[in-house]
Design a protein around this motif. Structure first.
Motif, PDB file in Angstrom:
ATOM      1  N   LEU A   1       0.923  -1.222  -0.021  1.00 36.89           N
ATOM      2  CA  LEU A   1       0.192   0.004   0.099  1.00 36.89           C
ATOM      3  C   LEU A   1       0.966   1.213   0.023  1.00 36.89           C
ATOM      4  CD1 LEU A   1      -2.681  -1.170   2.625  1.00 36.89           C
ATOM      5  CD2 LEU A   1      -2.851  -1.071   0.003  1.00 36.89           C
ATOM      6  N   LEU A   2       1.937   1.147   0.699  1.00 39.21           N
ATOM      7  CA  LEU A   2       2.999   2.471   0.835  1.00 39.21           C
ATOM      8  C   LEU A   2       3.379   2.737  -0.401  1.00 39.21           C
ATOM      9  CD1 LEU A   2       4.274   1.506   4.291  1.00 39.21           C
ATOM     10  CD2 LEU A   2       3.147   3.428   4.052  1.00 39.21           C
ATOM     11  N   LYS A   3       3.741   1.515  -1.157  1.00 41.57           N
ATOM     12  CA  LYS A   3       4.328   1.946  -2.674  1.00 41.57           C
ATOM     13  C   LYS A   3       3.607   2.133  -3.342  1.00 41.57           C
ATOM     14  CE  LYS A   3       8.083  -1.498  -1.507  1.00 41.57           C
ATOM     15  NZ  LYS A   3       8.441  -2.898  -1.617  1.00 41.57           N
ATOM     16  N   ARG A   4       2.319   1.596  -3.458  1.00 43.23           N
ATOM     17  CA  ARG A   4       1.156   2.069  -4.418  1.00 43.23           C
ATOM     18  C   ARG A   4       0.746   3.490  -4.314  1.00 43.23           C
ATOM     19  NH1 ARG A   4      -4.990  -0.766  -4.127  1.00 43.23           N
ATOM     20  NH2 ARG A   4      -5.855   0.526  -6.024  1.00 43.23           N
ATOM     21  N   TYR A   5       0.863   4.092  -3.056  1.00 43.14           N
ATOM     22  CA  TYR A   5       0.456   5.341  -2.819  1.00 43.14           C
ATOM     23  C   TYR A   5       1.459   6.304  -2.798  1.00 43.14           C
ATOM     24  CZ  TYR A   5      -4.189   3.362  -2.754  1.00 43.14           C
ATOM     25  OH  TYR A   5      -5.300   2.681  -3.161  1.00 43.14           O
TER      26      TYR A   5
ATOM     27  N   VAL B   1       3.761   6.876  -0.422  1.00 39.64           N
ATOM     28  CA  VAL B   1       3.813   7.694   0.835  1.00 39.64           C
ATOM     29  C   VAL B   1       5.017   6.888   1.642  1.00 39.64           C
ATOM     30  CG1 VAL B   1       1.536   8.688   0.827  1.00 39.64           C
ATOM     31  CG2 VAL B   1       1.850   6.472   1.497  1.00 39.64           C
ATOM     32  N   ASN B   2       5.469   7.301   2.593  1.00 37.58           N
ATOM     33  CA  ASN B   2       6.265   6.734   3.573  1.00 37.58           C
ATOM     34  C   ASN B   2       5.924   6.168   4.872  1.00 37.58           C
ATOM     35  OD1 ASN B   2       8.580   7.008   1.927  1.00 37.58           O
ATOM     36  ND2 ASN B   2       8.849   9.004   2.618  1.00 37.58           N
ATOM     37  N   LYS B   3       4.830   6.645   4.978  1.00 42.32           N
ATOM     38  CA  LYS B   3       3.973   6.259   6.369  1.00 42.32           C
ATOM     39  C   LYS B   3       2.519   6.128   6.188  1.00 42.32           C
ATOM     40  CE  LYS B   3       5.231   8.523   9.953  1.00 42.32           C
ATOM     41  NZ  LYS B   3       5.372   9.523  11.044  1.00 42.32           N
ATOM     42  N   MET B   4       1.688   5.521   6.829  1.00 43.26           N
ATOM     43  CA  MET B   4       0.098   5.631   7.163  1.00 43.26           C
ATOM     44  C   MET B   4      -0.024   5.080   8.410  1.00 43.26           C
ATOM     45  SD  MET B   4      -0.690   2.506   4.335  1.00 43.26           S
ATOM     46  CE  MET B   4      -1.502   3.786   3.427  1.00 43.26           C
ATOM     47  N   PHE B   5      -1.420   4.907   8.671  1.00 45.10           N
ATOM     48  CA  PHE B   5      -1.742   4.480  10.044  1.00 45.10           C
ATOM     49  C   PHE B   5      -2.587   3.134   9.988  1.00 45.10           C
ATOM     50  CE2 PHE B   5      -0.618   8.854  10.137  1.00 45.10           C
ATOM     51  CZ  PHE B   5       0.113   9.134  11.471  1.00 45.10           C
TER      52      PHE B   5
ATOM     53  N   LEU C   1      -4.487   7.111   5.548  1.00 47.53           N
ATOM     54  CA  LEU C   1      -3.208   7.967   5.299  1.00 47.53           C
ATOM     55  C   LEU C   1      -3.400   9.339   6.153  1.00 47.53           C
ATOM     56  CD1 LEU C   1      -3.878   8.241   1.399  1.00 47.53           C
ATOM     57  CD2 LEU C   1      -2.086   6.953   2.821  1.00 47.53           C
ATOM     58  N   ILE C   2      -4.612   9.232   7.028  1.00 48.13           N
ATOM     59  CA  ILE C   2      -4.519  10.482   7.919  1.00 48.13           C
ATOM     60  C   ILE C   2      -4.983   9.745   9.201  1.00 48.13           C
ATOM     61  CG2 ILE C   2      -5.904  12.535   8.610  1.00 48.13           C
ATOM     62  CD1 ILE C   2      -6.354  13.054   5.486  1.00 48.13           C
ATOM     63  N   HIS C   3      -4.384  10.304  10.247  1.00 49.60           N
ATOM     64  CA  HIS C   3      -4.504   9.732  11.624  1.00 49.60           C
ATOM     65  C   HIS C   3      -5.843   9.965  12.054  1.00 49.60           C
ATOM     66  CE1 HIS C   3      -4.184   9.922  16.100  1.00 49.60           C
ATOM     67  NE2 HIS C   3      -3.339   8.875  15.864  1.00 49.60           N
ATOM     68  N   SER C   4      -6.629  11.033  11.782  1.00 46.87           N
ATOM     69  CA  SER C   4      -7.760  11.356  12.445  1.00 46.87           C
ATOM     70  C   SER C   4      -8.743  10.206  11.684  1.00 46.87           C
ATOM     71  CB  SER C   4      -8.217  12.633  11.929  1.00 46.87           C
ATOM     72  OG  SER C   4      -8.212  13.032  10.559  1.00 46.87           O
ATOM     73  N   ARG C   5      -8.463   9.838  10.622  1.00 48.60           N
ATOM     74  CA  ARG C   5      -9.333   8.734  10.110  1.00 48.60           C
ATOM     75  C   ARG C   5      -9.307   7.612  10.669  1.00 48.60           C
ATOM     76  NH1 ARG C   5     -13.525  11.136   8.250  1.00 48.60           N
ATOM     77  NH2 ARG C   5     -14.226   9.387   7.256  1.00 48.60           N
ATOM     78  N   ALA C   6      -8.085   7.330  11.081  1.00 47.55           N
ATOM     79  CA  ALA C   6      -7.784   5.993  11.605  1.00 47.55           C
ATOM     80  C   ALA C   6      -8.399   6.061  13.126  1.00 47.55           C
ATOM     81  CB  ALA C   6      -6.100   5.859  11.814  1.00 47.55           C
ATOM     82  N   ALA C   7      -8.152   7.226  13.731  1.00 48.15           N
ATOM     83  CA  ALA C   7      -8.951   7.412  15.056  1.00 48.15           C
ATOM     84  C   ALA C   7     -10.274   7.192  14.867  1.00 48.15           C
ATOM     85  CB  ALA C   7      -8.413   8.635  15.600  1.00 48.15           C
ATOM     86  N   LEU C   8     -11.183   7.889  14.107  1.00 49.04           N
ATOM     87  CA  LEU C   8     -12.497   7.449  13.951  1.00 49.04           C
ATOM     88  C   LEU C   8     -12.890   5.985  13.636  1.00 49.04           C
ATOM     89  CD1 LEU C   8     -13.602  10.562  11.486  1.00 49.04           C
ATOM     90  CD2 LEU C   8     -14.121  10.141  13.845  1.00 49.04           C
ATOM     91  N   HIS C   9     -12.068   5.382  12.988  1.00 47.78           N
ATOM     92  CA  HIS C   9     -12.287   4.154  12.835  1.00 47.78           C
ATOM     93  C   HIS C   9     -12.390   3.425  14.188  1.00 47.78           C
ATOM     94  CE1 HIS C   9     -12.802   0.054  10.874  1.00 47.78           C
ATOM     95  NE2 HIS C   9     -11.632  -0.127  11.517  1.00 47.78           N
ATOM     96  N   ALA C  10     -11.152   3.380  14.673  1.00 48.00           N
ATOM     97  CA  ALA C  10     -10.411   2.618  15.811  1.00 48.00           C
ATOM     98  C   ALA C  10     -11.552   2.886  17.176  1.00 48.00           C
ATOM     99  CB  ALA C  10      -9.210   3.068  16.253  1.00 48.00           C
TER     100      ALA C  10
ATOM    101  N   PRO D   1       1.572   3.356  13.875  1.00 45.08           N
ATOM    102  CA  PRO D   1       2.143   4.098  12.515  1.00 45.08           C
ATOM    103  C   PRO D   1       2.664   2.987  11.884  1.00 45.08           C
ATOM    104  CG  PRO D   1       3.364   4.638  14.259  1.00 45.08           C
ATOM    105  CD  PRO D   1       2.149   3.908  14.838  1.00 45.08           C
ATOM    106  N   VAL D   2       2.690   2.717  10.529  1.00 45.28           N
ATOM    107  CA  VAL D   2       3.276   1.730   9.614  1.00 45.28           C
ATOM    108  C   VAL D   2       3.818   2.450   8.638  1.00 45.28           C
ATOM    109  CG1 VAL D   2       2.228  -0.170  10.437  1.00 45.28           C
ATOM    110  CG2 VAL D   2       1.260   1.045   8.686  1.00 45.28           C
ATOM    111  N   GLY D   3       5.282   1.996   8.113  1.00 43.69           N
ATOM    112  CA  GLY D   3       5.845   2.736   7.125  1.00 43.69           C
ATOM    113  C   GLY D   3       7.009   2.162   6.588  1.00 43.69           C
TER     114      GLY D   3
END
Length: 128
Positions: free
Chosen positions: A17-21, A23-27, A36-45, A53-55
């Protein structure tokens, strides 16, 4: 209920996913969802799942409040040009609106969603 995944499992699953998009980091949440955005991960979690954080390179001292660098509008346009997953596109749209809310990026994502919706209506394809 989803199985709880370890940080090592999430890190391994994040690599394509990191390579596809580009980016160096996602959540990632402990149930295996990626954002891709921490707040979206927080809403889901919520209070149920843990956010990691994974990267490409994760520092053991990082916390889940570290945020990724925002994608440029050009990078977003390139990412979505071949994207066929409406769920992911809707998530990207919500992330953009909640984040930087750039008109050009929002319009590009909405346009891609419209194209896919029209294609699916014509071809009677299932939503991905």
């Amino acid at each position: 209920m989803s199985a709880v995944k370890s940080l090592a499992e999430l890190q391994a699953e994040a690599q394509p996913l990191l390579k596809r998009y580009g980016v160096n980091k996602m959540f990632a949440t402990s149930d295996g969802q990626f954002f891709l955005i921490h707040s979206r991960a927080a809403l889901h979690a919520g209070s149920i799942h843990t956010i990691y954080p994974v990267g490409l390179e994760v520092d053991a001292n990082e916390t889940d409040t570290d945020k990724p660098d925002p994608l440029s509008v050009k990078a977003i346009a390139e990412l979505i040009s071949e994207e066929k997953d409406l769920g992911l596109l809707h998530s990207m749209l919500l992330d953009e609106i909640a984040g930087q809310n750039r008109k050009t990026a929002t319009a590009a994502i909405e346009k891609r969603i419209g194209i896919l919706t029209d294609l699916r209506a014509k071809e009677d394809l299932p939503n991905e």
